[in-house]
Design a protein around this motif. Structure first.
Motif, PDB file in Angstrom:
ATOM      1  N   GLU A   8     -26.988  29.807  -8.468  1.00  0.00           N
ATOM      2  CA  GLU A   8     -27.567  29.593  -9.622  1.00  0.00           C
ATOM      3  C   GLU A   8     -26.330  29.633 -10.537  1.00  0.00           C
ATOM      4  O   GLU A   8     -26.356  28.973 -11.673  1.00  0.00           O
ATOM      5  CB  GLU A   8     -28.578  30.705 -10.021  1.00  0.00           C
ATOM      6  N   LEU A   9     -25.470  30.434 -10.540  1.00  0.00           N
ATOM      7  CA  LEU A   9     -24.105  30.538 -11.450  1.00  0.00           C
ATOM      8  C   LEU A   9     -23.371  29.360 -11.072  1.00  0.00           C
ATOM      9  O   LEU A   9     -22.967  28.831 -12.291  1.00  0.00           O
ATOM     10  CB  LEU A   9     -23.389  31.649 -10.963  1.00  0.00           C
ATOM     11  N   LEU A  10     -23.256  28.777  -9.798  1.00  0.00           N
ATOM     12  CA  LEU A  10     -22.450  27.830  -9.700  1.00  0.00           C
ATOM     13  C   LEU A  10     -23.137  26.491 -10.262  1.00  0.00           C
ATOM     14  O   LEU A  10     -22.393  25.330 -10.765  1.00  0.00           O
ATOM     15  CB  LEU A  10     -22.155  27.558  -8.108  1.00  0.00           C
ATOM     16  N   THR A  11     -24.434  26.329 -10.552  1.00  0.00           N
ATOM     17  CA  THR A  11     -24.831  25.262 -10.996  1.00  0.00           C
ATOM     18  C   THR A  11     -24.624  24.869 -12.483  1.00  0.00           C
ATOM     19  O   THR A  11     -25.012  23.781 -12.902  1.00  0.00           O
ATOM     20  CB  THR A  11     -26.736  25.319 -10.958  1.00  0.00           C
ATOM     21  N   GLU A  12     -24.292  26.014 -13.093  1.00  0.00           N
ATOM     22  CA  GLU A  12     -24.033  25.888 -14.473  1.00  0.00           C
ATOM     23  C   GLU A  12     -22.361  25.489 -14.606  1.00  0.00           C
ATOM     24  O   GLU A  12     -22.072  25.096 -15.902  1.00  0.00           O
ATOM     25  CB  GLU A  12     -23.958  27.096 -15.113  1.00  0.00           C
ATOM     26  N   LEU A  63     -18.257  20.316 -11.215  1.00  0.00           N
ATOM     27  CA  LEU A  63     -18.827  19.919  -9.956  1.00  0.00           C
ATOM     28  C   LEU A  63     -19.083  18.641  -9.744  1.00  0.00           C
ATOM     29  O   LEU A  63     -19.312  17.864 -10.454  1.00  0.00           O
ATOM     30  CB  LEU A  63     -20.126  20.789  -9.524  1.00  0.00           C
ATOM     31  N   THR A  64     -18.592  18.047  -8.480  1.00  0.00           N
ATOM     32  CA  THR A  64     -18.991  16.461  -8.086  1.00  0.00           C
ATOM     33  C   THR A  64     -20.313  16.220  -7.692  1.00  0.00           C
ATOM     34  O   THR A  64     -21.110  17.395  -7.359  1.00  0.00           O
ATOM     35  CB  THR A  64     -18.013  16.169  -7.200  1.00  0.00           C
ATOM     36  N   ASP A  65     -20.692  15.097  -7.526  1.00  0.00           N
ATOM     37  CA  ASP A  65     -21.946  14.941  -6.892  1.00  0.00           C
ATOM     38  C   ASP A  65     -22.238  15.430  -5.842  1.00  0.00           C
ATOM     39  O   ASP A  65     -23.247  16.126  -5.190  1.00  0.00           O
ATOM     40  CB  ASP A  65     -22.311  13.549  -6.940  1.00  0.00           C
ATOM     41  N   GLN A  66     -21.110  15.385  -4.853  1.00  0.00           N
ATOM     42  CA  GLN A  66     -21.187  16.045  -3.410  1.00  0.00           C
ATOM     43  C   GLN A  66     -21.290  17.394  -3.559  1.00  0.00           C
ATOM     44  O   GLN A  66     -22.147  18.094  -2.795  1.00  0.00           O
ATOM     45  CB  GLN A  66     -20.008  15.417  -2.733  1.00  0.00           C
ATOM     46  N   ASP A  67     -20.662  17.973  -4.391  1.00  0.00           N
ATOM     47  CA  ASP A  67     -20.671  19.410  -4.517  1.00  0.00           C
ATOM     48  C   ASP A  67     -22.202  19.988  -4.829  1.00  0.00           C
ATOM     49  O   ASP A  67     -22.737  20.913  -4.199  1.00  0.00           O
ATOM     50  CB  ASP A  67     -19.886  20.082  -5.639  1.00  0.00           C
ATOM     51  N   ARG A  68     -22.749  19.141  -5.805  1.00  0.00           N
ATOM     52  CA  ARG A  68     -24.151  19.538  -6.206  1.00  0.00           C
ATOM     53  C   ARG A  68     -25.121  19.379  -5.145  1.00  0.00           C
ATOM     54  O   ARG A  68     -25.963  20.071  -5.048  1.00  0.00           O
ATOM     55  CB  ARG A  68     -24.366  18.763  -7.442  1.00  0.00           C
ATOM     56  N   THR A  69     -24.987  18.386  -4.516  1.00  0.00           N
ATOM     57  CA  THR A  69     -25.767  18.103  -3.248  1.00  0.00           C
ATOM     58  C   THR A  69     -25.804  19.167  -2.060  1.00  0.00           C
ATOM     59  O   THR A  69     -26.646  19.796  -1.953  1.00  0.00           O
ATOM     60  CB  THR A  69     -25.259  16.960  -2.625  1.00  0.00           C
ATOM     61  N   LEU A  70     -24.597  19.776  -1.954  1.00  0.00           N
ATOM     62  CA  LEU A  70     -24.118  20.841  -1.073  1.00  0.00           C
ATOM     63  C   LEU A  70     -24.578  22.353  -1.740  1.00  0.00           C
ATOM     64  O   LEU A  70     -25.464  23.183  -0.857  1.00  0.00           O
ATOM     65  CB  LEU A  70     -22.894  21.131  -0.841  1.00  0.00           C
ATOM     66  N   LEU A  71     -24.702  22.306  -2.944  1.00  0.00           N
ATOM     67  CA  LEU A  71     -25.372  23.618  -3.746  1.00  0.00           C
ATOM     68  C   LEU A  71     -26.734  23.634  -3.458  1.00  0.00           C
ATOM     69  O   LEU A  71     -27.002  24.610  -3.329  1.00  0.00           O
ATOM     70  CB  LEU A  71     -24.796  23.692  -5.224  1.00  0.00           C
TER      71      LEU A  71
END
Length: 321
Positions: free
Chosen positions: A144-148, A152-160
Motif C-alpha cells: 500500500e505504501l508503494l502504491t503512493e 512506478l511504471t505501468d509494469q511495476d503497478r501491475t506487479l504491485l
C-alpha cells in the motif's frame, strides 16, 4: 490406573456364573425347605417365610450385579458422552469386573489420546496462523505504501497489484484455516430451528430468494453451529450464481437446494477437499464446505452432495437422538 489394577476384582464369568448359580441354588433350597417346613408350620406360613428369605437373598444378588456391572457401565457411558460433547467430566472411579476394568482403561486412554491429538492440531493451526499473519500484514502494508510512489511504471503497478491480491488471498486462507480449526471443536451442542435463523439468512443474503419448509422442526444442533452451516452453503450458492435457495427440514435431515449451474461430475468428488474451489477469482477460499463437513462430523452428523435435476442439492444428516 496402576492403583486400580492392584485392587482385586472378580472376572465377568465369575460374576455371571455366580449370579446364575445363586438363583438356581435359591430355587432348589426353597423347594427342599418347603417340603420339610410345610408339615411343621403349615405350607402357607412356610411359603411366606421362604418368599421373604429368597427375596432378600435375590436382592443381595441384584445389588452385587448392579455394583459390579450396571454401575460401572453406566458411569463409563456417561463419561464417554461428556467427552464426546466437549464437557468437563471426571473419569469413573469404580470398574467392577476385570474385563470392565480393562475396557475402561482402554476407553480412558483412547479419550485422552484423542483429546491430546485434537489439542495438538488446534495448537499447530493457531501457531501457523499467528506466524504467517504478521509477514502477510507487513507485505500488505508495504504494498500500500508503494502504491503512493510516483515513479512506478505501468509494469511495476501491475506487479504491485498482483502482490496485493496475493496478500489478500493469503489473509482469507488464514481466516478460513482458523474457522476450520474452530469447527473441529464440538461446541455447538443443543437444538435450534430454521425459523430462528430465517430473518438472519434473508438479511445476510438479500440477493437470494430463500424459501423454507419445516422451519419449526427442531434440529439437534445449536443455532450457532446451524448458522455456520447455512451461512457457508448460502454463500456458496450466491458465489456460483444461484438466485433461489430452498431449505427443507425433515426428520433427521436438512435439504438445501439451489437453482445455480450445478457442479460438474469431476468436481463432485473434490468439493469437500480443503482449498478446492472453482470461484477463487470471486474470493473463494475452498474451505467453506470443509468447514461444514468438519463441524457436522464433530457433532455426529454428515453432509453429502446428492443428485439433482437442476442446480446443487446438499443433504445434511443429523445423528439419531
Amino acid at each position: 490406573m496402576a492403583g486400580l489394577r492392584r485392587k482385586w476384582r472378580p472376572s465377568l464369568g465369575f460374576v455371571l456364573g455366580g449370579g446364575l448359580t445363586g438363583t438356581l441354588v435359591l430355587s432348589l433350597l426353597g423347594l427342599i425347605a418347603l417340603r420339610y417346613l410345610g408339615p411343621e408350620i403349615g405350607f402357607r406360613s412356610a411359603a411366606g417365610l421362604l418368599a421373604v428369605l429368597i427375596g432378600c437373598a435375590t436382592g443381595v444378588l441384584g445389588y452385587l450385579m448392579v455394583r459390579l456391572l450396571l454401575r460401572p457401565i453406566s458411569a463409563l457411558a456417561s463419561y464417554s458422552s461428556a467427552v464426546e460433547q466437549g464437557q468437563p467430566a471426571e473419569p469413573p472411579d469404580h470398574f467392577g469386573t476385570q474385563e470392565l476394568s480393562r475396557l475402561a482403561g482402554s476407553v480412558l486412554s483412547m479419550a485422552d489420546t484423542l483429546q491430546r491429538r485434537e489439542a495438538s492440531i488446534r495448537v499447530f493451526a493457531d501457531h501457523v496462523i499467528h506466524e504467517l499473519k504478521t509477514p502477510v500484514t507487513a507485505i500488505r502494508a508495504a504494498g500500500e505504501l508503494l502504491t503512493e510512489a510516483d515513479a512506478l511504471t505501468d509494469q511495476d503497478r501491475t506487479l504491485l497489484h498482483q502482490i496485493l491480491g496475493a496478500s489478500d488471498q493469503m489473509q482469507m486462507q488464514l481466516a478460513a484455516l482458523n474457522r476450520v480449526a474452530q469447527a473441529r471443536v464440538p461446541e455447538h451442542h443443543g437444538t435450534s430451528t430454521i425459523a430462528g435463523l430465517a430473518h438472519k439468512m434473508r438479511t445476510s443474503f438479500p440477493e437470494l430468494d430463500i424459501s423454507v419448509e419445516g422451519c419449526e422442526r427442531t434440529l439437534p444442533l445449536a443455532s450457532s453451529g446451524l448458522w455456520i452451516v447455512l451461512n457457508q452453503l448460502l454463500d456458496n450458492a450466491r458465489r456460483h450464481g444461484a438466485g433461489r435457495v430452498a431449505l427443507t427440514a425433515e426428520a433427521e435431515r436438512l435439504i438445501i437446494q439451489d437453482d445455480g449451474p450445478g457442479i460438474s461430475d469431476w468436481n463432485r468428488d473434490h468439493i469437500f477437499n480443503p482449498f478446492f474451489t472453482t470461484a477463487r477469482e470471486r474470493g473463494g477460499t475452498g474451505m467453506g464446505l470443509t468447514i461444514v463437513a468438519n463441524l457436522m462430523n464433530a457433532h455426529g452428523g454428515h453432509i453429502a452432495l446428492i443428485p439433482s435435476d437442476r442446480g446443487t442439492q446438499f443433504e445434511i444428516r443429523f445423528p439419531d437422538e
